[in-house]
Design a protein around this motif. Structure first.
Motif, PDB file in Angstrom:
ATOM      1  N   ILE A 154       0.860  -1.178   0.000  1.00 44.07           N
ATOM      2  CA  ILE A 154       0.000   0.000   0.000  1.00 44.07           C
ATOM      3  C   ILE A 154       0.896   1.228   0.000  1.00 44.07           C
ATOM      4  O   ILE A 154       1.776   1.349   0.859  1.00 44.07           O
ATOM      5  CB  ILE A 154      -0.901   0.012   1.260  1.00 44.07           C
ATOM      6  CG1 ILE A 154      -1.837  -1.202   1.274  1.00 44.07           C
ATOM      7  CG2 ILE A 154      -1.633   1.330   1.403  1.00 44.07           C
ATOM      8  CD1 ILE A 154      -2.915  -1.202   0.237  1.00 44.07           C
ATOM      9  N   VAL A 155       0.662   2.128  -0.950  1.00 40.91           N
ATOM     10  CA  VAL A 155       1.385   3.399  -1.015  1.00 40.91           C
ATOM     11  C   VAL A 155       0.351   4.504  -1.197  1.00 40.91           C
ATOM     12  O   VAL A 155      -0.448   4.461  -2.137  1.00 40.91           O
ATOM     13  CB  VAL A 155       2.387   3.429  -2.192  1.00 40.91           C
ATOM     14  CG1 VAL A 155       2.998   4.814  -2.341  1.00 40.91           C
ATOM     15  CG2 VAL A 155       3.470   2.386  -2.008  1.00 40.91           C
ATOM     16  N   GLY A 173       8.826   1.083  -9.537  1.00 44.41           N
ATOM     17  CA  GLY A 173       9.990   1.945  -9.543  1.00 44.41           C
ATOM     18  C   GLY A 173      10.137   2.803  -8.302  1.00 44.41           C
ATOM     19  O   GLY A 173      10.903   3.756  -8.296  1.00 44.41           O
ATOM     20  N   LEU A 174       9.407   2.469  -7.243  1.00 44.00           N
ATOM     21  CA  LEU A 174       9.423   3.274  -6.019  1.00 44.00           C
ATOM     22  C   LEU A 174      10.329   2.650  -4.966  1.00 44.00           C
ATOM     23  O   LEU A 174      10.312   1.435  -4.758  1.00 44.00           O
ATOM     24  CB  LEU A 174       8.008   3.421  -5.458  1.00 44.00           C
ATOM     25  CG  LEU A 174       7.025   4.174  -6.352  1.00 44.00           C
ATOM     26  CD1 LEU A 174       5.620   4.126  -5.750  1.00 44.00           C
ATOM     27  CD2 LEU A 174       7.473   5.614  -6.566  1.00 44.00           C
ATOM     28  N   GLU A 175      11.079   3.506  -4.277  1.00 42.93           N
ATOM     29  CA  GLU A 175      11.979   3.046  -3.225  1.00 42.93           C
ATOM     30  C   GLU A 175      11.318   3.215  -1.858  1.00 42.93           C
ATOM     31  O   GLU A 175      11.041   4.334  -1.425  1.00 42.93           O
ATOM     32  CB  GLU A 175      13.276   3.844  -3.266  1.00 42.93           C
ATOM     33  CG  GLU A 175      14.297   3.338  -2.280  1.00 42.93           C
ATOM     34  CD  GLU A 175      15.586   4.135  -2.329  1.00 42.93           C
ATOM     35  OE1 GLU A 175      16.345   4.036  -1.349  1.00 42.93           O
ATOM     36  OE2 GLU A 175      15.837   4.846  -3.317  1.00 42.93           O
ATOM     37  N   ALA A 176      11.080   2.103  -1.202  1.00 49.25           N
ATOM     38  CA  ALA A 176      10.492   2.126   0.139  1.00 49.25           C
ATOM     39  C   ALA A 176      11.528   2.632   1.135  1.00 49.25           C
ATOM     40  O   ALA A 176      12.691   2.251   1.079  1.00 49.25           O
ATOM     41  CB  ALA A 176      10.026   0.733   0.541  1.00 49.25           C
ATOM     42  N   VAL A 178       7.425   5.908   0.765  1.00 48.85           N
ATOM     43  CA  VAL A 178       8.395   5.849  -0.325  1.00 48.85           C
ATOM     44  C   VAL A 178       9.068   7.205  -0.493  1.00 48.85           C
ATOM     45  O   VAL A 178       8.580   8.216   0.008  1.00 48.85           O
ATOM     46  CB  VAL A 178       7.733   5.417  -1.650  1.00 48.85           C
ATOM     47  CG1 VAL A 178       7.146   4.019  -1.525  1.00 48.85           C
ATOM     48  CG2 VAL A 178       6.676   6.418  -2.087  1.00 48.85           C
ATOM     49  N   ARG A 179      10.187   7.218  -1.193  1.00 46.13           N
ATOM     50  CA  ARG A 179      10.938   8.453  -1.419  1.00 46.13           C
ATOM     51  C   ARG A 179      10.137   9.477  -2.219  1.00 46.13           C
ATOM     52  O   ARG A 179      10.123  10.640  -1.889  1.00 46.13           O
ATOM     53  CB  ARG A 179      12.239   8.178  -2.154  1.00 46.13           C
ATOM     54  CG  ARG A 179      13.278   7.590  -1.275  1.00 46.13           C
ATOM     55  CD  ARG A 179      14.680   8.030  -1.622  1.00 46.13           C
ATOM     56  NE  ARG A 179      15.618   7.179  -0.923  1.00 46.13           N
ATOM     57  CZ  ARG A 179      15.880   7.258   0.375  1.00 46.13           C
ATOM     58  NH1 ARG A 179      15.282   8.142   1.113  1.00 46.13           N
ATOM     59  NH2 ARG A 179      16.733   6.423   0.937  1.00 46.13           N
ATOM     60  N   ASP A 180       9.526   9.094  -3.309  1.00 46.18           N
ATOM     61  CA  ASP A 180       8.828  10.045  -4.179  1.00 46.18           C
ATOM     62  C   ASP A 180       7.676   9.328  -4.862  1.00 46.18           C
ATOM     63  O   ASP A 180       7.857   8.716  -5.918  1.00 46.18           O
ATOM     64  CB  ASP A 180       9.805  10.620  -5.203  1.00 46.18           C
ATOM     65  CG  ASP A 180       9.175  11.661  -6.107  1.00 46.18           C
ATOM     66  OD1 ASP A 180       8.008  12.017  -5.891  1.00 46.18           O
ATOM     67  OD2 ASP A 180       9.851  12.105  -7.044  1.00 46.18           O
ATOM     68  N   SER A 181       6.489   9.427  -4.287  1.00 41.92           N
ATOM     69  CA  SER A 181       5.341   8.696  -4.835  1.00 41.92           C
ATOM     70  C   SER A 181       4.911   9.218  -6.199  1.00 41.92           C
ATOM     71  O   SER A 181       4.174   8.545  -6.920  1.00 41.92           O
ATOM     72  CB  SER A 181       4.160   8.737  -3.866  1.00 41.92           C
ATOM     73  OG  SER A 181       3.697  10.061  -3.700  1.00 41.92           O
ATOM     74  N   ASP A 182       5.376  10.407  -6.578  1.00 48.97           N
ATOM     75  CA  ASP A 182       5.025  10.956  -7.896  1.00 48.97           C
ATOM     76  C   ASP A 182       5.902  10.401  -9.011  1.00 48.97           C
ATOM     77  O   ASP A 182       5.685  10.705 -10.180  1.00 48.97           O
ATOM     78  CB  ASP A 182       5.153  12.485  -7.875  1.00 48.97           C
ATOM     79  CG  ASP A 182       4.119  13.139  -6.980  1.00 48.97           C
ATOM     80  OD1 ASP A 182       3.023  12.559  -6.808  1.00 48.97           O
ATOM     81  OD2 ASP A 182       4.407  14.215  -6.431  1.00 48.97           O
ATOM     82  N   ASN A 183       6.887   9.601  -8.661  1.00 44.52           N
ATOM     83  CA  ASN A 183       7.841   9.102  -9.645  1.00 44.52           C
ATOM     84  C   ASN A 183       7.629   7.614  -9.935  1.00 44.52           C
ATOM     85  O   ASN A 183       8.567   6.826  -9.894  1.00 44.52           O
ATOM     86  CB  ASN A 183       9.274   9.369  -9.154  1.00 44.52           C
ATOM     87  CG  ASN A 183      10.284   9.246 -10.271  1.00 44.52           C
ATOM     88  OD1 ASN A 183       9.957   9.399 -11.438  1.00 44.52           O
ATOM     89  ND2 ASN A 183      11.521   8.943  -9.902  1.00 44.52           N
ATOM     90  N   VAL A 184       6.395   7.230 -10.242  1.00 47.48           N
ATOM     91  CA  VAL A 184       6.078   5.833 -10.545  1.00 47.48           C
ATOM     92  C   VAL A 184       6.607   5.491 -11.938  1.00 47.48           C
ATOM     93  O   VAL A 184       6.364   6.217 -12.906  1.00 47.48           O
ATOM     94  CB  VAL A 184       4.555   5.574 -10.490  1.00 47.48           C
ATOM     95  CG1 VAL A 184       4.217   4.159 -10.931  1.00 47.48           C
ATOM     96  CG2 VAL A 184       4.031   5.847  -9.083  1.00 47.48           C
ATOM     97  N   VAL A 185       7.353   4.392 -12.010  1.00 52.66           N
ATOM     98  CA  VAL A 185       7.855   3.876 -13.278  1.00 52.66           C
ATOM     99  C   VAL A 185       7.488   2.399 -13.324  1.00 52.66           C
ATOM    100  O   VAL A 185       8.036   1.596 -12.571  1.00 52.66           O
ATOM    101  CB  VAL A 185       9.387   4.053 -13.398  1.00 52.66           C
ATOM    102  CG1 VAL A 185       9.885   3.464 -14.712  1.00 52.66           C
ATOM    103  CG2 VAL A 185       9.773   5.515 -13.272  1.00 52.66           C
ATOM    104  N   LEU A 186       6.548   2.070 -14.200  1.00 49.47           N
ATOM    105  CA  LEU A 186       6.048   0.694 -14.275  1.00 49.47           C
ATOM    106  C   LEU A 186       6.982  -0.215 -15.058  1.00 49.47           C
ATOM    107  O   LEU A 186       7.646   0.228 -15.995  1.00 49.47           O
ATOM    108  CB  LEU A 186       4.676   0.671 -14.939  1.00 49.47           C
ATOM    109  CG  LEU A 186       3.557   1.420 -14.234  1.00 49.47           C
ATOM    110  CD1 LEU A 186       2.278   1.327 -15.046  1.00 49.47           C
ATOM    111  CD2 LEU A 186       3.342   0.906 -12.823  1.00 49.47           C
TER     112      LEU A 186
END
Length: 182
Positions: free
Chosen positions: A39-40, A90-93, A126-134
């Motif tokens: 969950i993010v 692509g998100l870093e927890a 996560v570090r930056d939830s706006d930076n999703v890379v699928l």
């Protein structure tokens, strides 16, 4: 608590998940396979959903949260969840906030024994939830949904379809826990 190897913080209440998946399964023989869901929430309090690729063999085009199977090479169940989040979105927890819920399901193909899966759902920062890379092999779209949009299965003009009723329930439980934490 903090793991210096991977800089993943987690509350002590999650200590039982800071073990390799195989160790967990040895203590829980009722399950055959472990998987995770993550969950993010973004800064606006909306939940990340990813849509399975159209050419996926299992459940193409269905909406889900990121997640996947705990591998034997994962340091722990929590690290498996963080790995899956990185691979799929692509998100870093940076921190595991809580266990949201869990559910089981079975798979059984003709001629194969039935396996019982345990899916553990964790909420992570996560570090930056706006930076999703699928990963385009697994997912084709993403969006952030409000609780009302989840309830109504509709985000703008996008109709949400889930793999099973428990998948929708997980999302609603995450919103409930988020409200309680405030």
């Amino acid at each position: 608590m903090s793991d210096p190897t991977h800089s993943l913080d987690y509350p002590s209440s999650l200590q039982e998940y800071v073990v390799p998946g195989q160790d967990f399964l040895r203590h829980h023989p009722e399950y055959d396979i472990l998987c995770t869901g993550i969950i993010v929430f973004n800064a606006e309090g909306k939940l990340l959903l990813v849509q399975r690729a159209a050419n996926e063999m299992a459940f193409p085009n269905f909406w889900e949260i990121p997640g996947g199977k705990v591998d034997d090479t994962d340091e722990s169940i929590l690290h498996a969840a963080a790995r899956e989040l990185k691979e799929e979105a692509g998100l870093e927890a940076t921190r595991v906030l809580r266990k949201v819920t869990q559910f089981t399901f079975t798979d059984g193909r003709p001629g194969h024994p039935t396996k019982t899966w345990l899916k553990l759902i964790f909420e992570m920062e996560v570090r930056d939830s706006d930076n999703v890379v699928l990963d385009p092999v697994e997912h084709q779209k993403f969006l952030f949904a409000s609780e009302e949009e989840i309830v109504n299965d509709l985000v703008g003009d996008v109709k949400l379809a889930y793999i099973s009723p428990p998948n929708k329930g997980v999302k609603l439980e995450a919103f409930r826990l988020q409200r309680e934490a405030l």
